[in-house]
Design a protein around this motif. Sequence first.
Motif, PDB file in Angstrom:
ATOM      1  N   ASP A 292     -12.729  44.315 -30.121  1.00 31.85           N
ATOM      2  CA  ASP A 292     -13.191  42.922 -30.249  1.00 31.85           C
ATOM      3  C   ASP A 292     -14.570  42.781 -29.639  1.00 31.85           C
ATOM      4  O   ASP A 292     -15.274  43.770 -29.403  1.00 31.85           O
ATOM      5  N   ALA A 293     -14.973  41.553 -29.359  1.00 27.36           N
ATOM      6  CA  ALA A 293     -16.329  41.290 -28.878  1.00 27.36           C
ATOM      7  C   ALA A 293     -16.588  41.873 -27.498  1.00 27.36           C
ATOM      8  O   ALA A 293     -17.752  42.050 -27.113  1.00 27.36           O
TER       9      ALA A 293
ATOM     10  N   HIS B  33     -18.694  46.957 -27.058  1.00 29.40           N
ATOM     11  CA  HIS B  33     -19.984  47.141 -27.710  1.00 29.40           C
ATOM     12  C   HIS B  33     -19.927  48.333 -28.666  1.00 29.40           C
ATOM     13  O   HIS B  33     -19.162  49.284 -28.454  1.00 29.40           O
TER      14      HIS B  33
END
Length: 238
Positions: A74-75, A78
């Motif tokens: 997910d966010a 990276h």
Amino acid sequence: MLVWLASFPRSGNTFLRIVLSRLYDVPASVIYDYDGVADRLGPELIGAIDRPASLDAMRGSDQVHLIKTHRPRDADVHDDDRAICLVRDGRDALVSWARQLSEDPDRDFRTELTSLIAGTRGTRGWGVNVLSWLDPPVPHRFRLRYEDLIRDPAGAAARIVATLDLPWRLVPGATIPTFAELHATDPGFFRRGHTGTHRDELPDDLHDLFWSHPENATAMTRLGPGFCSGRDHSRRSP
């Protein structure tokens, strides 16, 4: 440097934490606010520590920080983060997780397993979770199969170190506990410790339900020859 230790639940994540802690004296923290496994088994056994800093601070550190997650990519992750992606036959992982959840007398194994196959938790479905870490394929996300980990844990750890170019050194005389030793500490957590457990635990209709999710079929195929072997695979696979 930040390195993710990513897997769907019950795919060998805890055992790998133990292996890396014993062989390389590398502790791991978790992305969550609470490490339930460390609370259950004891932080000393698995080499657990509290998360020492923010994710960005750990990324910028000269020290390697190992972070466990069961979430899909997910966010927080990276694109250039290194990761160890531990994968297990989805049917085995789901059965094992449902067994663990149904240790609670108020929870039913079949009900839990149906819900897990449907992907209603934060981990999402098994195939969705696994594919989020496999796609796109990049060399700094190392894929490790559960069966390879349990067959040769020291060799698997050495491949992680070499592939991700990690500055870890073996602890002289280090040993890894056997499954029998781990089972004796908590037989509910270290339950069976081998592959193919779905063959005598996964009901036929829920086996069909597993294959009805296209992401599961895609992920099983992506994981390579032999990964999909199991009871009546040719009949149940799309």
